[in-house]
Scaffold this motif. Structure first.
Motif, PDB file in Angstrom:
ATOM      1  N   ALA A 262       0.821  -1.212   0.000  1.00 52.20           N
ATOM      2  CA  ALA A 262       0.000   0.000   0.000  1.00 52.20           C
ATOM      3  C   ALA A 262       0.853   1.259   0.000  1.00 52.20           C
ATOM      4  CB  ALA A 262      -0.919   0.003   1.220  1.00 52.20           C
ATOM      5  N   ILE A 263       0.337   2.300  -0.627  1.00 54.82           N
ATOM      6  CA  ILE A 263       1.027   3.587  -0.668  1.00 54.82           C
ATOM      7  C   ILE A 263       1.233   4.147   0.733  1.00 54.82           C
ATOM      8  CG2 ILE A 263       0.879   5.969  -1.492  1.00 54.82           C
ATOM      9  CD1 ILE A 263       1.457   3.974  -3.689  1.00 54.82           C
ATOM     10  N   LEU A 264       0.321   3.846   1.658  1.00 56.82           N
ATOM     11  CA  LEU A 264       0.435   4.357   3.017  1.00 56.82           C
ATOM     12  C   LEU A 264       1.715   3.894   3.700  1.00 56.82           C
ATOM     13  CD1 LEU A 264      -3.235   4.117   4.362  1.00 56.82           C
ATOM     14  CD2 LEU A 264      -1.863   6.185   4.095  1.00 56.82           C
ATOM     15  N   VAL A 265       2.290   2.775   3.254  1.00 55.33           N
ATOM     16  CA  VAL A 265       3.554   2.315   3.835  1.00 55.33           C
ATOM     17  C   VAL A 265       4.649   3.354   3.624  1.00 55.33           C
ATOM     18  CG1 VAL A 265       5.332   0.520   3.796  1.00 55.33           C
ATOM     19  CG2 VAL A 265       2.942  -0.106   3.489  1.00 55.33           C
ATOM     20  N   SER A 266       4.691   3.918   2.425  1.00 54.84           N
ATOM     21  CA  SER A 266       5.721   4.920   2.141  1.00 54.84           C
ATOM     22  C   SER A 266       5.506   6.180   2.975  1.00 54.84           C
ATOM     23  CB  SER A 266       5.730   5.264   0.651  1.00 54.84           C
ATOM     24  OG  SER A 266       4.493   5.815   0.242  1.00 54.84           O
ATOM     25  N   ILE A 267       4.248   6.522   3.254  1.00 51.81           N
ATOM     26  CA  ILE A 267       3.959   7.689   4.085  1.00 51.81           C
ATOM     27  C   ILE A 267       4.426   7.445   5.517  1.00 51.81           C
ATOM     28  CG2 ILE A 267       2.104   9.122   5.037  1.00 51.81           C
ATOM     29  CD1 ILE A 267       0.558   8.605   2.439  1.00 51.81           C
ATOM     30  N   ILE A 268       4.164   6.251   6.046  1.00 58.03           N
ATOM     31  CA  ILE A 268       4.613   5.909   7.397  1.00 58.03           C
ATOM     32  C   ILE A 268       6.136   5.907   7.470  1.00 58.03           C
ATOM     33  CG2 ILE A 268       4.623   4.095   9.160  1.00 58.03           C
ATOM     34  CD1 ILE A 268       1.843   3.264   8.121  1.00 58.03           C
ATOM     35  N   ALA A 269       6.789   5.360   6.442  1.00 59.53           N
ATOM     36  CA  ALA A 269       8.249   5.338   6.408  1.00 59.53           C
ATOM     37  C   ALA A 269       8.819   6.752   6.385  1.00 59.53           C
ATOM     38  CB  ALA A 269       8.730   4.555   5.191  1.00 59.53           C
ATOM     39  N   LEU A 270       8.181   7.631   5.623  1.00 52.97           N
ATOM     40  CA  LEU A 270       8.639   9.014   5.535  1.00 52.97           C
ATOM     41  C   LEU A 270       8.465   9.736   6.869  1.00 52.97           C
ATOM     42  CD1 LEU A 270       9.690  11.294   3.698  1.00 52.97           C
ATOM     43  CD2 LEU A 270       7.306  11.816   3.132  1.00 52.97           C
ATOM     44  N   GLU A 271       7.315   9.532   7.511  1.00 53.46           N
ATOM     45  CA  GLU A 271       7.045  10.191   8.786  1.00 53.46           C
ATOM     46  C   GLU A 271       8.012   9.733   9.877  1.00 53.46           C
ATOM     47  OE1 GLU A 271       4.895  12.588   9.584  1.00 53.46           O
ATOM     48  OE2 GLU A 271       4.202  12.764   7.509  1.00 53.46           O
ATOM     49  N   ASN A 272       8.486   8.498   9.772  1.00 45.26           N
ATOM     50  CA  ASN A 272       9.369   7.939  10.795  1.00 45.26           C
ATOM     51  C   ASN A 272      10.825   7.868  10.348  1.00 45.26           C
ATOM     52  OD1 ASN A 272       7.527   6.742  13.142  1.00 45.26           O
ATOM     53  ND2 ASN A 272       6.468   6.368  11.210  1.00 45.26           N
ATOM     54  N   ASP A 273      11.120   8.448   9.171  1.00 46.93           N
ATOM     55  CA  ASP A 273      12.483   8.467   8.633  1.00 46.93           C
ATOM     56  C   ASP A 273      13.090   7.064   8.589  1.00 46.93           C
ATOM     57  OD1 ASP A 273      14.709   9.675   7.493  1.00 46.93           O
ATOM     58  OD2 ASP A 273      15.684  10.015   9.432  1.00 46.93           O
ATOM     59  N   LEU A 274      12.294   6.103   8.093  1.00 49.20           N
ATOM     60  CA  LEU A 274      12.741   4.715   7.998  1.00 49.20           C
ATOM     61  C   LEU A 274      12.963   4.355   6.530  1.00 49.20           C
ATOM     62  CD1 LEU A 274      13.121   2.016   9.716  1.00 49.20           C
ATOM     63  CD2 LEU A 274      10.873   1.411   8.804  1.00 49.20           C
ATOM     64  N   LEU A 275      14.157   4.580   6.024  1.00 54.52           N
ATOM     65  CA  LEU A 275      14.514   4.261   4.639  1.00 54.52           C
ATOM     66  C   LEU A 275      13.398   4.684   3.671  1.00 54.52           C
ATOM     67  CD1 LEU A 275      15.928   0.652   5.215  1.00 54.52           C
ATOM     68  CD2 LEU A 275      17.196   2.807   5.198  1.00 54.52           C
ATOM     69  N   PRO A 276      12.966   5.937   3.714  1.00 55.39           N
ATOM     70  CA  PRO A 276      11.797   6.350   2.920  1.00 55.39           C
ATOM     71  C   PRO A 276      11.988   6.169   1.415  1.00 55.39           C
ATOM     72  CG  PRO A 276      12.937   8.260   3.841  1.00 55.39           C
ATOM     73  CD  PRO A 276      13.519   7.061   4.499  1.00 55.39           C
ATOM     74  N   GLN A 277      13.193   6.409   0.905  1.00 54.36           N
ATOM     75  CA  GLN A 277      13.433   6.259  -0.532  1.00 54.36           C
ATOM     76  C   GLN A 277      13.276   4.807  -0.963  1.00 54.36           C
ATOM     77  OE1 GLN A 277      14.033   8.776  -2.834  1.00 54.36           O
ATOM     78  NE2 GLN A 277      13.737   7.133  -4.314  1.00 54.36           N
ATOM     79  N   PHE A 278      13.859   3.899  -0.179  1.00 57.86           N
ATOM     80  CA  PHE A 278      13.744   2.470  -0.489  1.00 57.86           C
ATOM     81  C   PHE A 278      12.304   1.998  -0.400  1.00 57.86           C
ATOM     82  CE2 PHE A 278      13.239  -1.739   1.471  1.00 57.86           C
ATOM     83  CZ  PHE A 278      13.619  -2.534   0.394  1.00 57.86           C
ATOM     84  N   VAL A 279      11.618   2.358   0.679  1.00 58.03           N
ATOM     85  CA  VAL A 279      10.242   1.894   0.882  1.00 58.03           C
ATOM     86  C   VAL A 279       9.330   2.409  -0.227  1.00 58.03           C
ATOM     87  CG1 VAL A 279       8.235   2.009   2.398  1.00 58.03           C
ATOM     88  CG2 VAL A 279      10.504   1.638   3.371  1.00 58.03           C
ATOM     89  N   THR A 280       9.453   3.693  -0.557  1.00 61.14           N
ATOM     90  CA  THR A 280       8.607   4.273  -1.610  1.00 61.14           C
ATOM     91  C   THR A 280       8.856   3.598  -2.952  1.00 61.14           C
ATOM     92  OG1 THR A 280       8.555   6.420  -0.496  1.00 61.14           O
ATOM     93  CG2 THR A 280       8.018   6.393  -2.841  1.00 61.14           C
TER      94      THR A 280
END
Length: 301
Positions: A262-280
């Motif tokens: 889900a796209i929301l995974v990338s939003i959660i990763a971005l909000e928590n600074d958890l490898l946002p580029q990789f996750v997105t």
């Protein structure tokens, strides 16, 4: 092969054409994915959930088995993701990313329209129950995984239950159980908002794809995408017999278990600074290649 082509043209192609529309026209019209996402999140999704659940008649025991099935399948995918990441000796952050990608299926943006085209509008109520069950589980697991290095925060998990889509469940069930007939002045706006949800979500996905830039391929991208796209349907086909679900609920459940990340995974990763580029990148890649895996799943049903 002819049947596979028919499935692609009649079920998957309409969905991807709307995504392509968002991809092509989003940048030209300067559409902002965040604004559209907030519209879908705060207005369209709760209206859809209320509209569908207030009218859907599903026996309580059956609903419980459906929720148990989809929860077990997605938890199984989480276990696969965690074990694979540890065997590959990935970092704690990458392990958390694997888990987040595995637990959160695109059961809204993709699941609802694909099921509508494959099975018919009568399946949307069933699909919505699976959608909400995965939403709760995924938010809890994603929040825990994203914050595992900083300690588990119950307050953050509490935010899950303030999600607009989940808040809409309570009044929807009250209307359903009480058999309340809402006046047209209430029903008709809800019908219009509900009808807008699916096309808007697909356009949002296209706009997000356009804004993501060039995909950066890596072994982790392929592995985590494969876990989401393969473990879900394999577990679903394996476990479905345990829950004695009718044919419609079984088929819809298997399809919802087979969705990409889900796209929301990338939003959660971005909000928590958890490898946002990789996750997105992985989320977008899994959605693109899911045209192949979903076609196979639909062929097997």
């Amino acid at each position: 092969m002819p049947q596979l082509i028919t499935i692609f043209l009649n079920v998957l192609a309409p969905v991807f054409l709307l995504v392509l529309t968002g991809y092509l026209f989003g940048p030209r019209l300067q559409l902002e994915a965040r604004t559209l996402s907030r519209l879908a999140y705060f207005i369209l999704t709760p209206a859809f959930v209320f509209n569908v659940l207030s009218q859907t008649r599903i026996e309580l025991g059956l609903a419980g088995r459906m929720i148990g099935f989809i929860t077990l399948v997605y938890l199984g995918s989480v276990l696969v993701a965690f074990v694979v990441a540890r065997l590959l000796r990935r970092s704690q952050a990458m392990t958390s990313a694997y888990v987040m990608i595995a637990v959160f299926g695109n059961v809204g943006n993709f699941g609802l329209p694909i099921i509508q085209f494959a099975v018919g509008p009568n399946a949307l109520g069933v699909a919505t129950i699976y959608f909400l069950a995965n939403l709760v589980l995924a938010f809890v697991v994603c929040v825990a995984a994203a914050n595992v290095s900083r300690g588990f925060n119950l307050a953050m998990v509490g935010q899950v239950f303030r999600t607009p889509a989940l808040i809409a469940i309570v009044p929807a069930l009250l209307v359903n159980v009480s058999n309340i007939q809402l006046p047209p002045v209430v029903v008709r706006p809800l019908d219009l908002l509900s009808g807008a949800l699916i096309p808007i979500m697909l356009l949002i996905l296209g706009v997000q794809l356009a804004g993501a830039g060039r995909l950066r391929f890596s072994s982790d991208l392929f592995i985590s995408s494969a876990i989401r796209l393969i473990s879900g349907p394999v577990l679903a086909f394996t476990l479905i017999g345990w829950f004695a679900l009718p044919e419609l609920e079984a088929h819809v459940g298997i399809m919802q278990a087979s969705m990409p990340a889900a796209i929301l995974v990338s939003i959660i990763a971005l909000e928590n600074d958890l490898l946002p580029q990789f996750v997105t990148t992985t989320v977008l890649f899994s959605n693109l290649v899911s045209v192949l895996s979903l076609a196979v799943v639909l062929l097997l049903l």
